[in-house]
Design an enzyme around this catalytic site. Structure first.
Site, PDB file in Angstrom:
ATOM      1  N   ASP A 221       8.986  15.869 -24.873  1.00 49.10           N
ATOM      2  CA  ASP A 221      10.064  15.163 -25.676  1.00 49.10           C
ATOM      3  C   ASP A 221       9.724  14.646 -27.004  1.00 49.10           C
ATOM      4  O   ASP A 221      10.344  13.690 -27.431  1.00 49.10           O
ATOM      5  CB  ASP A 221      10.798  14.180 -24.729  1.00 49.10           C
ATOM      6  CG  ASP A 221      10.010  12.950 -24.400  1.00 49.10           C
ATOM      7  OD1 ASP A 221       8.653  13.065 -24.651  1.00 49.10           O
ATOM      8  OD2 ASP A 221      10.423  12.254 -23.560  1.00 49.10           O
TER       9      ASP A 221
ATOM     10  N   HIS B 261      -9.410   8.764 -17.945  1.00 48.21           N
ATOM     11  CA  HIS B 261      -8.113   9.076 -18.167  1.00 48.21           C
ATOM     12  C   HIS B 261      -7.439   8.207 -19.265  1.00 48.21           C
ATOM     13  O   HIS B 261      -7.927   7.167 -19.815  1.00 48.21           O
ATOM     14  CB  HIS B 261      -7.640   8.176 -17.027  1.00 48.21           C
ATOM     15  CG  HIS B 261      -5.991   7.837 -16.943  1.00 48.21           C
ATOM     16  ND1 HIS B 261      -5.129   8.917 -16.764  1.00 48.21           N
ATOM     17  CD2 HIS B 261      -5.313   6.973 -17.337  1.00 48.21           C
ATOM     18  CE1 HIS B 261      -3.858   8.650 -16.801  1.00 48.21           C
ATOM     19  NE2 HIS B 261      -3.696   7.235 -17.177  1.00 48.21           N
TER      20      HIS B 261
ATOM     21  N   HIS C  48      -0.497  10.515 -20.440  1.00 45.25           N
ATOM     22  CA  HIS C  48       0.043  11.434 -20.058  1.00 45.25           C
ATOM     23  C   HIS C  48       0.766  12.318 -21.149  1.00 45.25           C
ATOM     24  O   HIS C  48       1.263  11.852 -22.116  1.00 45.25           O
ATOM     25  CB  HIS C  48       1.343  11.283 -18.929  1.00 45.25           C
ATOM     26  CG  HIS C  48       0.799  10.902 -17.730  1.00 45.25           C
ATOM     27  ND1 HIS C  48       0.406   9.352 -17.398  1.00 45.25           N
ATOM     28  CD2 HIS C  48       0.513  11.629 -16.490  1.00 45.25           C
ATOM     29  CE1 HIS C  48      -0.144   9.241 -16.209  1.00 45.25           C
ATOM     30  NE2 HIS C  48      -0.033  10.646 -15.588  1.00 45.25           N
TER      31      HIS C  48
ATOM     32  N   ARG D  62       4.623  14.937 -26.700  1.00 44.48           N
ATOM     33  CA  ARG D  62       4.375  13.524 -26.848  1.00 44.48           C
ATOM     34  C   ARG D  62       3.289  13.011 -25.914  1.00 44.48           C
ATOM     35  O   ARG D  62       3.495  13.162 -24.828  1.00 44.48           O
ATOM     36  CB  ARG D  62       5.664  12.713 -26.569  1.00 44.48           C
ATOM     37  CG  ARG D  62       5.532  11.134 -26.378  1.00 44.48           C
ATOM     38  CD  ARG D  62       6.659  10.201 -26.501  1.00 44.48           C
ATOM     39  NE  ARG D  62       7.497  10.740 -25.134  1.00 44.48           N
ATOM     40  CZ  ARG D  62       7.388  10.068 -23.897  1.00 44.48           C
ATOM     41  NH1 ARG D  62       6.686   9.117 -24.147  1.00 44.48           N
ATOM     42  NH2 ARG D  62       8.154  10.351 -22.908  1.00 44.48           N
TER      43      ARG D  62
ATOM     44  N   CYS E  37     -15.855  12.953 -20.900  1.00 46.80           N
ATOM     45  CA  CYS E  37     -16.252  11.991 -20.032  1.00 46.80           C
ATOM     46  C   CYS E  37     -15.246  12.065 -18.829  1.00 46.80           C
ATOM     47  O   CYS E  37     -15.737  11.483 -17.760  1.00 46.80           O
ATOM     48  CB  CYS E  37     -16.615  10.660 -20.283  1.00 46.80           C
ATOM     49  SG  CYS E  37     -15.018   9.803 -21.221  1.00 46.80           S
TER      50      CYS E  37
ATOM     51  N   CYS F 285     -16.444   7.238 -24.435  1.00 49.37           N
ATOM     52  CA  CYS F 285     -17.681   8.181 -24.753  1.00 49.37           C
ATOM     53  C   CYS F 285     -17.709   8.507 -26.193  1.00 49.37           C
ATOM     54  O   CYS F 285     -18.387   9.130 -26.851  1.00 49.37           O
ATOM     55  CB  CYS F 285     -17.751   9.184 -23.874  1.00 49.37           C
ATOM     56  SG  CYS F 285     -16.415  10.579 -24.427  1.00 49.37           S
TER      57      CYS F 285
ATOM     58  N   CYS G 188      -9.940  12.804 -21.019  1.00 52.35           N
ATOM     59  CA  CYS G 188     -11.096  13.011 -22.225  1.00 52.35           C
ATOM     60  C   CYS G 188     -11.956  14.164 -21.712  1.00 52.35           C
ATOM     61  O   CYS G 188     -12.713  14.396 -20.527  1.00 52.35           O
ATOM     62  CB  CYS G 188     -12.108  12.062 -22.506  1.00 52.35           C
ATOM     63  SG  CYS G 188     -13.418  12.317 -23.494  1.00 52.35           S
TER      64      CYS G 188
ATOM     65  N   CYS H  95       8.418   4.044 -26.568  1.00 48.04           N
ATOM     66  CA  CYS H  95       8.044   3.775 -25.320  1.00 48.04           C
ATOM     67  C   CYS H  95       6.991   2.667 -24.969  1.00 48.04           C
ATOM     68  O   CYS H  95       6.884   2.832 -23.788  1.00 48.04           O
ATOM     69  CB  CYS H  95       7.288   5.438 -24.777  1.00 48.04           C
ATOM     70  SG  CYS H  95       5.783   5.629 -25.518  1.00 48.04           S
TER      71      CYS H  95
ATOM     72  N   CYS I 273     -12.286   8.462 -27.863  1.00 53.22           N
ATOM     73  CA  CYS I 273     -12.338   8.033 -26.408  1.00 53.22           C
ATOM     74  C   CYS I 273     -13.168   6.578 -26.538  1.00 53.22           C
ATOM     75  O   CYS I 273     -14.225   6.614 -27.000  1.00 53.22           O
ATOM     76  CB  CYS I 273     -13.060   9.032 -25.454  1.00 53.22           C
ATOM     77  SG  CYS I 273     -13.347   8.474 -23.920  1.00 53.22           S
TER      78      CYS I 273
ATOM     79  N   CYS J 159       1.303  10.362 -24.512  1.00 54.11           N
ATOM     80  CA  CYS J 159       1.552   8.933 -24.447  1.00 54.11           C
ATOM     81  C   CYS J 159       0.188   8.403 -23.986  1.00 54.11           C
ATOM     82  O   CYS J 159      -0.056   8.696 -22.826  1.00 54.11           O
ATOM     83  CB  CYS J 159       2.750   8.706 -23.586  1.00 54.11           C
ATOM     84  SG  CYS J 159       3.487   7.146 -23.259  1.00 54.11           S
TER      85      CYS J 159
HETATM   86 FE    FE Z   1     -14.603  10.286 -23.294  1.00 53.62          FE
END
Ligand code: FE
Length: 172
Positions: A147, A140, A143, A155, A137, A88, A134, A103, A85, A157
């Site tokens: 597939d 974001h 997603h 997957r 922390c 963090c 994560c 993608c 991450c 992503c």
């Molecule tokens: Fe984190």
């Protein structure tokens, strides 16, 4: 007297059994599994996050932004190592689960440990998607879609902005 002796010998047998079982326990559990049982949350105010992250990291990690496809610095990274991450430092994905995709974002077929990422239903933009954050922390990451390739068919992503890369140390 014989009952007392029997009781004492039984206690000795039980304690010996317990000792021999604990001696058989593996001493070197994988560090990641040990951490997964005791994830200590990293909590900061949004102001503190703003100070510790770049504006783009703050937008993606704290405001659920998405980097433009085919722009991320880890998209073409083929080195062995761990993706952690960016906010963090928590281990999230291994290079071994990274795969080529069209993608435009780094993609993985599994997380490094199921407990290291949180899945949240995201109904924004008129879609129903599973957001990945994560687990330490709450940052974001991206997603997950169903597939992906074998062996999981998933997957993950993930925004490059949300990740740092720790190269694997070469064995001497
Ligand atoms: Fe984190």
């Amino acid at each position: 007297m014989s009952k007392i002796l029997f009781g004492i010998s039984l206690m000795v047998i039980i304690s010996c059994t317990a000792t021999s079982q604990s001696a058989k326990m593996p001493k070197n559990e994988p560090v990641i599994s040990m951490q997964s049982d005791t994830i200590v949350p990293v909590q900061k105010t949004e102001e503190e996050w703003k100070e510790s992250l770049t504006p783009e990291q703050f937008w993606v990690l704290r405001e659920q932004g998405t980097e433009r496809p085919f722009t991320g610095k880890w998209l073409a990274n083929k080195k062995d190592g761990q993706y952690v991450c960016a906010a963090c430092g928590f281990p999230l994905f291994s290079s071994h689960s990274k795969f080529e995709t069209t993608c435009g974002w780094p993609s993985f077929y599994e997380s490094i440990d199921k407990t290291h990422v949180k899945e949240i239903v995201d109904t924004s933009h008129g879609m129903r998607r599973i957001e990945i954050r994560c687990a330490r922390c709450g940052g974001h990451l991206g997603h997950v879609f169903d597939d992906g390739p074998k062996p999981t068919g998933m997957r993950y992503c993930i925004n490059s902005v949300s990740l740092d890369f720790v190269p694997e140390k070469k064995k001497k």
